[in-house]
Scaffold this motif. Structure first.
Motif, PDB file in Angstrom:
ATOM      1  N   UNK A 128       1.043  -0.829   0.039  1.00 10.38           N
ATOM      2  CA  UNK A 128      -0.491   0.409   0.244  1.00 10.38           C
ATOM      3  C   UNK A 128       0.748   1.253  -0.407  1.00 10.38           C
ATOM      4  N   UNK A 129       1.569   0.862   0.736  1.00  6.61           N
ATOM      5  CA  UNK A 129       2.350   2.210   1.150  1.00  6.61           C
ATOM      6  C   UNK A 129       3.300   2.507  -0.575  1.00  6.61           C
ATOM      7  N   UNK A 130       3.711   1.809  -1.144  1.00 11.57           N
ATOM      8  CA  UNK A 130       4.714   1.764  -2.816  1.00 11.57           C
ATOM      9  C   UNK A 130       3.441   1.951  -3.266  1.00 11.57           C
ATOM     10  N   UNK A 176       2.825  -0.880  15.428  1.00  7.26           N
ATOM     11  CA  UNK A 176       2.636  -1.471  14.161  1.00  7.26           C
ATOM     12  C   UNK A 176       1.740  -1.163  14.133  1.00  7.26           C
ATOM     13  N   UNK A 177       1.913  -1.258  12.407  1.00  7.21           N
ATOM     14  CA  UNK A 177       0.668  -0.454  11.122  1.00  7.21           C
ATOM     15  C   UNK A 177       0.801   0.835  11.180  1.00  7.21           C
ATOM     16  N   UNK A 184      -5.054   8.403   2.031  1.00 10.05           N
ATOM     17  CA  UNK A 184      -6.407   7.914   2.616  1.00 10.05           C
ATOM     18  C   UNK A 184      -7.448   6.983   1.392  1.00 10.05           C
ATOM     19  N   UNK A 185      -6.626   7.858   0.506  1.00 12.31           N
ATOM     20  CA  UNK A 185      -7.280   7.025  -0.768  1.00 12.31           C
ATOM     21  C   UNK A 185      -6.621   5.904  -1.431  1.00 12.31           C
ATOM     22  N   UNK A 186      -5.466   5.190  -1.101  1.00 12.99           N
ATOM     23  CA  UNK A 186      -5.224   4.390  -1.665  1.00 12.99           C
ATOM     24  C   UNK A 186      -5.322   3.030  -0.828  1.00 12.99           C
ATOM     25  N   UNK A 187      -4.920   3.987   0.614  1.00 13.16           N
ATOM     26  CA  UNK A 187      -5.187   2.311   1.396  1.00 13.16           C
ATOM     27  C   UNK A 187      -6.207   1.543   1.375  1.00 13.16           C
ATOM     28  N   UNK A 188      -7.637   2.827   1.378  1.00 14.70           N
ATOM     29  CA  UNK A 188      -8.944   2.452   1.398  1.00 14.70           C
ATOM     30  C   UNK A 188      -8.862   1.481  -0.196  1.00 14.70           C
ATOM     31  N   UNK A 189      -8.624   1.620  -1.615  1.00 14.92           N
ATOM     32  CA  UNK A 189      -8.255   0.567  -2.448  1.00 14.92           C
ATOM     33  C   UNK A 189      -7.861  -0.740  -2.121  1.00 14.92           C
ATOM     34  N   UNK A 190      -6.589  -0.925  -0.614  1.00 15.52           N
ATOM     35  CA  UNK A 190      -6.125  -1.654  -0.417  1.00 15.52           C
ATOM     36  C   UNK A 190      -6.943  -2.004   0.968  1.00 15.52           C
ATOM     37  N   UNK A 207       1.449   4.086  -2.414  1.00 15.97           N
ATOM     38  CA  UNK A 207       1.140   5.995  -2.243  1.00 15.97           C
ATOM     39  C   UNK A 207       2.125   6.359  -3.058  1.00 15.97           C
ATOM     40  N   UNK A 208       2.804   5.620  -2.801  1.00 14.85           N
ATOM     41  CA  UNK A 208       3.980   6.480  -3.092  1.00 14.85           C
ATOM     42  C   UNK A 208       4.576   6.973  -4.747  1.00 14.85           C
ATOM     43  N   UNK A 209       4.534   5.578  -5.127  1.00 13.21           N
ATOM     44  CA  UNK A 209       4.514   5.492  -7.310  1.00 13.21           C
ATOM     45  C   UNK A 209       3.551   6.843  -7.388  1.00 13.21           C
ATOM     46  N   UNK A 210       2.078   6.554  -6.754  1.00 17.51           N
ATOM     47  CA  UNK A 210       1.234   7.611  -7.226  1.00 17.51           C
ATOM     48  C   UNK A 210       1.640   8.934  -7.005  1.00 17.51           C
ATOM     49  N   UNK A 211       2.314   9.406  -5.763  1.00 16.86           N
ATOM     50  CA  UNK A 211       2.888  10.879  -5.191  1.00 16.86           C
ATOM     51  C   UNK A 211       3.876  11.335  -6.702  1.00 16.86           C
ATOM     52  N   UNK A 212       4.247  10.844  -7.004  1.00 22.21           N
ATOM     53  CA  UNK A 212       5.728  10.397  -7.990  1.00 22.21           C
ATOM     54  C   UNK A 212       5.398  10.709  -9.221  1.00 22.21           C
ATOM     55  N   UNK A 213       4.184  10.435  -9.446  1.00 16.71           N
ATOM     56  CA  UNK A 213       3.124  10.232 -11.025  1.00 16.71           C
ATOM     57  C   UNK A 213       2.964  12.135 -10.411  1.00 16.71           C
ATOM     58  N   UNK A 214       2.618  12.870  -9.553  1.00 18.54           N
ATOM     59  CA  UNK A 214       1.747  13.908  -9.424  1.00 18.54           C
ATOM     60  C   UNK A 214       2.815  15.018  -9.844  1.00 18.54           C
ATOM     61  N   UNK A 215       4.265  14.691  -9.559  1.00 18.30           N
ATOM     62  CA  UNK A 215       5.455  15.002  -9.662  1.00 18.30           C
ATOM     63  C   UNK A 215       5.531  15.494  -8.148  1.00 18.30           C
TER      64      UNK A 215
END
Length: 272
Positions: free
Chosen positions: A56-58, A80-81, A107-113, A60-68
């Motif tokens: 999930x964190x990966x 934990x967590x 929050x959005x990416x976490x929901x998808x996971x 998130x990071x990839x999505x943020x990188x795509x956004x600049x």
């Protein structure tokens, strides 16, 4: 924040801000409501297979990188967590924009996971809380003026005054950077969240920490804020306090070289 940056420009400064945002990933119940059940039992900098939130964190990071975004680092945090994503220093206003964007993406990416992400400062009383450390560096004519290779600690007089301003206004700053009741459940002794107005280097117990990097990477890290704050106001009050320290030549006390939590009350009073 724009008004504060105008003041800084009038003094000949530009300001870069870096943010480290911590958050928890929890399971949801059968109805989709969040629980406080974590998805792993990992600890600080744990890797797979212990860090079950890595996927999930990966994303998130990839999505943020795509956004600049330029992500400086991401890792599992102490509880934990619990996780952290830090982005590289940027102009102050853009940094605040990025904090607002990061919260939405996480929050959005976490929901998808199938997980629930929360930036709540202290969702569990017996676990470390989540902060939003704000690193600040001051530039003049393209050079980091917090750095002085010939000074003690390699920190310029300007850097020391900036620290003095942050310490002088620390209680007022806290009203903005820690705005909800739960914020103060995090700011308690026994964890890494600061509870004393002090500054240090590798020591993580005081309010202000100076990371080891020098040169153009010299920066001042304010460790008390949490992610429930308005990032524009939080960054604005931190910068304004630091600038006031420069304007008023507010010198800080000596840095702390011991863990503040391990000092006796008498020892702490002697350092006031």
């Amino acid at each position: 924040l724009k008004r504060v940056l105008d003041i800084a420009r009038g003094m000949g400064y530009t300001i870069n801000i870096g943010v480290e945002a911590e958050f928890f990933l929890f399971h949801t119940d059968d109805t989709g409501r969040p629980t406080t059940v974590t998805h792993d039992q990992g600890g600080y900098f744990d890797l797979s297979p212990v860090d079950l939130g890595e996927d999930a964190r990966r994303t998130m990071v990839l999505t943020l990188e795509e956004m600049g975004f330029h992500i400086q680092g991401s890792h599992h945090e102490a509880a934990p967590g619990q996780h952290e994503i830090a982005f590289s220093h940027d102009e102050a206003l853009r940094a605040a924009d990025k904090v607002a964007t990061l919260r939405y993406v996480v929050r959005t990416i976490a929901q998808r996971h199938g997980l629930y992400a929360t930036f709540m400062p202290k969702p569990m009383h017996d676990r470390p809380g989540s902060g939003m450390h704000i690193s600040q560096s001051l530039f003049q004519d393209g050079k980091n003026i917090f750095f002085d290779p010939d000074a003690e600690f390699e920190l310029s007089e300007t850097a020391l005054y900036y620290i003095g301003g942050l310490m002088h206004h620390s209680r007022a700053i806290t009203a903005i950077t820690n705005p909800i009741v739960n914020s103060y459940k995090r700011l308690v002794p026994g964890y890494e969240a600061p509870t004393y107005v002090a500054w240090a280097f590798q020591n993580r117990s005081p309010l202000i920490r100076i990371p080891v990097e020098r040169g153009e990477a010299t920066r001042i890290e304010l460790r008390s804020p949490d992610s429930t704050c308005n990032p524009y106001l939080a960054i604005a009050v931190a910068i304004r306090a630091g600038l006031h320290g420069i304007e008023g030549r507010i010198a800080p006390p000596r840095p702390i070289t011991r863990n503040v939590y391990e000092l006796s009350e008498l020892e702490r009073e002697s350092l006031d």
